[in-house]
Design an enzyme around this catalytic site. Sequence first.
Site, PDB file in Angstrom:
ATOM      1  CE  LYS A  52     -16.568 -16.153  -2.687  1.00 49.20           C
ATOM      2  NZ  LYS A  52     -16.332 -15.729  -4.071  1.00 49.20           N
ATOM      3  CD  GLN A  96     -17.609 -12.711  -5.719  1.00 42.18           C
ATOM      4  OE1 GLN A  96     -16.757 -13.248  -5.019  1.00 42.18           O
ATOM      5  NE2 GLN A  96     -18.658 -13.370  -6.161  1.00 42.18           N
ATOM      6  CG  ASP A 119     -11.740 -17.577  -7.600  1.00 40.92           C
ATOM      7  OD1 ASP A 119     -12.532 -18.218  -6.890  1.00 40.92           O
ATOM      8  OD2 ASP A 119     -11.812 -16.341  -7.787  1.00 40.92           O
TER       9      ASP A 119
HETATM   10  N1  GUN Z   1     -18.646 -15.419  -8.820  1.00 39.39           N
HETATM   11  C1  GUN Z   1     -19.435 -16.526  -8.728  1.00 39.39           C
HETATM   12  N2  GUN Z   1     -18.709 -17.586  -8.315  1.00 39.39           N
HETATM   13  C2  GUN Z   1     -17.446 -17.142  -8.148  1.00 39.39           C
HETATM   14  C3  GUN Z   1     -16.245 -17.768  -7.724  1.00 39.39           C
HETATM   15  O1  GUN Z   1     -16.190 -18.977  -7.434  1.00 39.39           O
HETATM   16  N3  GUN Z   1     -15.163 -16.965  -7.653  1.00 39.39           N
HETATM   17  C4  GUN Z   1     -15.190 -15.651  -7.990  1.00 39.39           C
HETATM   18  N4  GUN Z   1     -14.067 -14.953  -7.919  1.00 39.39           N
HETATM   19  N5  GUN Z   1     -16.294 -15.029  -8.390  1.00 39.39           N
HETATM   20  C5  GUN Z   1     -17.409 -15.782  -8.456  1.00 39.39           C
END
Ligand code: GUN
Length: 287
Positions: A52, A96, A119
């Site tokens: 990311k 995350q 998100d």
């Molecule tokens: N863990 C797995 N997929 C995601 C996501 O799309 N966002 C976040 N914050 N954590 C994740």
Amino acid sequence: MQIISGKELSAKLKAEMAKDVATYMDKYRRLPKLSVILVGEDPGSVSYVTGKTKACDEVGILNETIRLEATASEAELLSKIDELNADSTVDGILVQLPLPKHIDENKVIFSIKREKDVDGFHPLNVAGLWNNTDCIVPCTPKGVIKLLKSENIELKGKNVVVIGRSNIVGLPVSKLLLNENATVTITHSKTQNLPQVCAQADILVVAIGRAKFVTPDFIKNGAVVIDVGVNRDEATGKLCGDVDFDACAEKTSYITKVPGGVGPMTISCLIENTIECFLNNVKHKLM
Ligand code: GUN
């Protein structure tokens, strides 16, 4: 059979966003910024977060990763989020997931300011998605729709079966598919006769989180298959999806691969959401 490459599409989208972002310093006197919080050392999460932030660098978005120990308290995490909520240079906050068991995930998600919720997990953004009002749309579901549209795959009136009912993928992707006038069936691990139900699908979206769970008996000849899974193949140690690609691919008209399918799209949609939060933020300030 044609492979839909998320890697290629996301590279194209990132290049377009980079061009836009390059004009922002002149237009807005600052750049978008994403703050990512990573709690603990889970190798999967570390690798996602690295992906990311690398994409932010590519597009020219400021970013920081705040790392907390796996033993950090919930209060410590909430206080970090408060600090980022109040920081006017931060446009997006991403925590995350999953979090260590002693931390209440919902409490954390609710604490992120809605305007910085890149998100799209905050209840006001979730409500916006289900009410068709302004909201940030979760990254992975948004990426799935972009992949289908990139190949001009007709959604209107089609039978789409989604395997998985999570808040992150299964439920929001089902709503986005309904918005495209698809006929959507949401299935899960307790669905009876799952292979037969899936074999009715013109389009099958798989987000169940089990390595190579989908075998050819799940697939109608000529169906489109989108594999959202990211798993470790026990036998080879390699990344693999929820679909047994080698066994299933030839039955499909279009299919995505893991890696290189949905994953890169999640990341480019995260960048898009961060830019959307930034633009909302600067416009709000100008008024
Ligand atoms: N863990 C797995 N997929 C995601 C996501 O799309 N966002 C976040 N914050 N954590 C994740």
